[in-house]
Design an enzyme around this catalytic site. Structure first.
Site, mmCIF file in Angstrom:
data_model
loop_
_atom_site.group_PDB
_atom_site.id
_atom_site.type_symbol
_atom_site.label_atom_id
_atom_site.label_comp_id
_atom_site.label_asym_id
_atom_site.label_seq_id
_atom_site.Cartn_x
_atom_site.Cartn_y
_atom_site.Cartn_z
ATOM 1 N N CYS A 2 0.831 -1.196 0.000
ATOM 2 C CA CYS A 2 0.000 0.000 0.000
ATOM 3 C C CYS A 2 0.871 1.252 0.000
ATOM 4 C CB CYS A 2 -0.895 0.011 1.231
ATOM 5 S SG CYS A 2 -1.875 -1.492 1.428
ATOM 6 N N ARG A 27 3.777 0.973 -6.541
ATOM 7 C CA ARG A 27 3.697 0.006 -5.452
ATOM 8 C C ARG A 27 2.562 -0.986 -5.663
ATOM 9 N NH1 ARG A 27 6.628 1.687 -1.026
ATOM 10 N NH2 ARG A 27 5.393 0.437 0.392
ATOM 11 N N TRP A 74 -3.647 -2.208 -1.543
ATOM 12 C CA TRP A 74 -3.489 -3.524 -2.175
ATOM 13 C C TRP A 74 -4.193 -4.521 -1.252
ATOM 14 C CZ3 TRP A 74 -1.823 -5.793 -6.569
ATOM 15 C CH2 TRP A 74 -1.556 -7.159 -6.541
ATOM 16 N N ASN A 100 -0.630 0.544 6.095
ATOM 17 C CA ASN A 100 0.080 -0.388 5.226
ATOM 18 C C ASN A 100 0.617 -1.501 6.109
ATOM 19 O OD1 ASN A 100 1.655 -1.727 3.359
ATOM 20 N ND2 ASN A 100 3.224 -0.145 3.239
ATOM 21 N N GLY A 101 0.284 -2.756 5.764
ATOM 22 C CA GLY A 101 0.743 -3.891 6.555
ATOM 23 C C GLY A 101 -0.385 -4.852 6.842
ATOM 24 N N GLU A 489 5.204 -11.576 -16.513
ATOM 25 C CA GLU A 489 4.748 -10.443 -15.710
ATOM 26 C C GLU A 489 3.974 -9.413 -16.518
ATOM 27 O OE1 GLU A 489 7.821 -9.577 -12.073
ATOM 28 O OE2 GLU A 489 8.570 -9.198 -14.086
ATOM 29 N N HIS A 505 14.344 -34.878 -20.316
ATOM 30 C CA HIS A 505 13.716 -35.366 -19.090
ATOM 31 C C HIS A 505 12.285 -34.842 -18.923
ATOM 32 C CE1 HIS A 505 17.417 -37.238 -17.587
ATOM 33 N NE2 HIS A 505 18.034 -36.180 -18.130
ATOM 34 N N LYS A 604 4.935 -3.477 -6.980
ATOM 35 C CA LYS A 604 6.371 -3.242 -7.037
ATOM 36 C C LYS A 604 7.078 -3.763 -5.800
ATOM 37 C CE LYS A 604 10.073 -1.538 -8.902
ATOM 38 N NZ LYS A 604 10.616 -2.210 -10.096
#
Length: 609
Positions: A2, A27, A74, A100-101, A489, A505, A604
């Site tokens: 965040c 971010r 986020w 944030n966290g 990505e 293989h 990010k």
């Protein structure tokens, strides 16, 4: 992940906060919001989606006020939605919080607060914070925050405002990044320096559990017990324009082109043409210390992990010390064997990667010595490691890492040379050969970029494929892994990298007519074997792009198209051979119409586990 910003001063806060948040878009986020204090109390506007959505709402319904906090979220607890967006607030909207966290004990706190009559509107862990502060509030917001922190377990960077005390803002961090910006008659908080660089270059870098009280004219930092802390001002010297696109269509392609400079900058002062000494101001490891080291762990995530794979090859070859590379998110859960004879190297662009930081702390708890390679001065990883080597890549805005990766490689080479010289495994003559080639890499990287049209042509012909495969041996395999990650990505093409010797293989079963294969062949002692592997996939119908050194035109006998990079030592080839792979990812993503700088579902800096 965040992004947090806060402002207290004389300017209108809402547009300023939105502008600051726009500098933190790299971010990663799924929603955004602001809380502004004025004579009506706390006014909150927030919504799901891009920052533009929030900006449009604020343009339609402006909020006046010169103090406020902002947030890009986020999702970790609760799906992306308007109601789950930050800021969060207490019942009567007198306390606003951005976070944030992760609050690890939020369920326990939520249940306890509900028994006291508190009601929750969102699914987030964050919403417990304003209610908890409300519970402890008795006219002093600072004391209420301190008491709330005693109840909270987990990671957090918090920005708090209270309408009863409209002349101040409170901020605190633990395991999540937060800085304070210092202005004239105004002050700021932010998750990262670029957010506020347009307004100030003087910042405080906060340590864990430090509480900050900001007013327009003063910043006070204290311990969670309220004891004052004196801090040095960190003056930011890099140019604000480094955070702008500079005429390029996307940040990613700009940052790919910045790699020669980033390589040169990271080498500067550490290694010089006229010196046989390696200057590492922040690494204090001595020859005596190294005698007591019998194993090295390199621990990182994502692209940094791929840099670590190169590091294993290089350190073992040059310094002859056993090296194990591990993914940070797996490392501490397998009860690794760590002790005072272990040296850990952690690699993190942001210096705030949660899993890497946790691995670092686990290593230190068990007595290991830790060297950090990071791009961010004053980051958590940098502060907590025993030794630090900064990569001078400058700010990297695009989510997909490019210049951060190549500077991590350069940092690894520097450390490897340092260790090899320290333990006597490398003569001065051997050092000079590698040193001189390292110092030639910036010019050779520039030459690779001049050949980008060849990559663009291949991308234009192959961007519609659903699958793409990367092959390499030795160091080329490590680079192939990074190439496959990069194209996944940003272009969303399924890509896999394989050690070419493993084809028989299993992976060769995936090769079908027309499937693109990227084959790296820069390792001279493995070149003939690699050519044989290329023939194997060509026989099955693959369309092959070969990447080789200048002078290996013979590879055209077995590939459909070749891209050449200037010849260097095979040991240093990853710095050059990765650039065509970055360009391929970029051009394929552009052809597919993808959001190159902000690919879906990615961020990010991964600051939560």
């Amino acid at each position: 992940m965040c992004g947090i910003v806060g402002y207290i001063g004389k300017r209108q806060a809402a547009p300023l906060l939105v502008e600051c948040l726009s500098k933190l878009e790299y971010r990663g986020y799924d929603s955004a919001g602001v809380a502004i204090i004025n004579e009506k109390g706390i006014n909150i506007e927030k919504c799901k989606g891009r920052l533009k959505n929030l900006e449009d709402k604020l343009n339609q319904n402006p909020i006046e006020g010169t103090i406020g906090i902002g947030h890009t979220r986020w999702a970790t607890h609760g799906e992306p939605s308007d109601v789950n967006s930050h800021p969060h607030y207490n019942k009567d909207m007198t306390i606003g919080v951005v976070h944030n966290g992760i609050i690890e004990n939020y369920l326990e706190l939520r249940e306890w607060l509900q028994t006291l009559g508190y009601e929750f509107k969102s699914e987030t862990d964050t919403e417990v914070v304003p209610h908890l502060i409300d519970y402890f509030y008795e006219g002093d917001i600072v004391k209420a925050v301190m008491k709330a922190l005693d109840k909270i377990e987990g990671s957090y960077a918090l920005g708090v405002v209270c309408s009863f005390e409209p002349d101040k803002m409170v901020a605190v961090r633990k395991d999540s990044p937060l800085i304070v910006g210092l202005g004239e008659g105004e002050n700021f908080i932010a998750s990262d320096i670029p957010a506020i660089l347009a307004y100030t270059r003087d910042v405080y870098l906060l340590n864990d559990k430090e509480i900050v009280v900001l007013t327009r004219d003063k910043v006070e930092i204290m311990t969670k017990e309220g004891l004052p802390i004196q801090k040095e001002i960190f003056h930011v010297t890099w140019d604000a324009e480094a955070a702008e696109k500079g005429g390029y269509e996307h940040f990613m392609i700009k940052e790919i082109h910045e790699q020669p400079k980033a390589i040169r900058d990271t080498l500067t002062r550490r290694i010089a043409h006229n010196s046989d000494e390696i200057v590492l101001d922040d690494i204090k490891l001595t020859a005596e210390d190294l005698k007591n080291i019998d194993k090295i762990y390199i621990v990182a995530c994502g692209t940094a992990y791929h840099a670590g794979l190169v590091g294993k090859y290089v350190i073992e070859k040059l310094a002859r010390i056993p090296v194990e590379v591990d993914i940070a998110s797996e490392f501490r859960y397998r009860d690794p064997i760590l002790n005072e004879r272990t040296l850990m190297m952690v690699i993190s662009q942001s210096g705030e990667t949660a899993d890497t930081l946790a691995a670092l702390r686990e290593a230190k708890n068990r007595g290991a010595r830790v060297i950090a390679i990071t791009n961010v001065v004053g980051s958590s990883v940098a502060r907590e490691a025993d030794d630090i080597l900064y990569t001078w890549a400058g700010p990297e805005i695009a989510v997909a890492s490019t210049k951060a990766y190549v500077t991590q490689l350069i940092a690894i080479y520097i450390v490897a040379l340092y260790l090899a010289r320290l333990n006597g495994r490398m003569s001065v003559e051997e050092y000079r050969v590698i040193r001189d080639e390292l110092l030639n890499l910036p010019e050779k990287a520039e030459e690779v970029l001049k050949r980008k049209e060849e990559i663009q042509k291949f991308a234009a012909k192959n961007y519609n494929h659903k699958d793409i495969f990367y092959l390499g041996r030795g160091l080329d395999f490590a680079v192939a892994l990074e190439g496959a990650l990069k194209i996944k990505e940003i272009s969303y093409i399924h890509a896999e990298a394989y050690a070419a010797g493993e084809l028989k293989h299993g992976p060769i079963a995936l090769i079908d007519k027309g499937v693109p294969v990227i084959a790296l062949a820069t390792q001279e002692d493995l070149y003939d074997k690699m050519v044989s592997n290329i023939k194997e996939v060509v026989t099955r119908g693959a369309k092959v792009l070969g990447i080789a050194f200048d002078g290996h035109e013979d590879i055209l006998k077995v590939v459909d198209q070749a891209v050449y990079v200037p010849k260097t030592l095979p040991l240093l080839a990853p710095v050059l051979s990765v650039i065509p792979l970055q360009l391929l990812s970029y051009y394929a993503a552009v052809e597919r119409g993808c959001d190159v700088d902000k690919p879906r579902n990615l961020a990010k800096s991964v600051t939560v586990e």
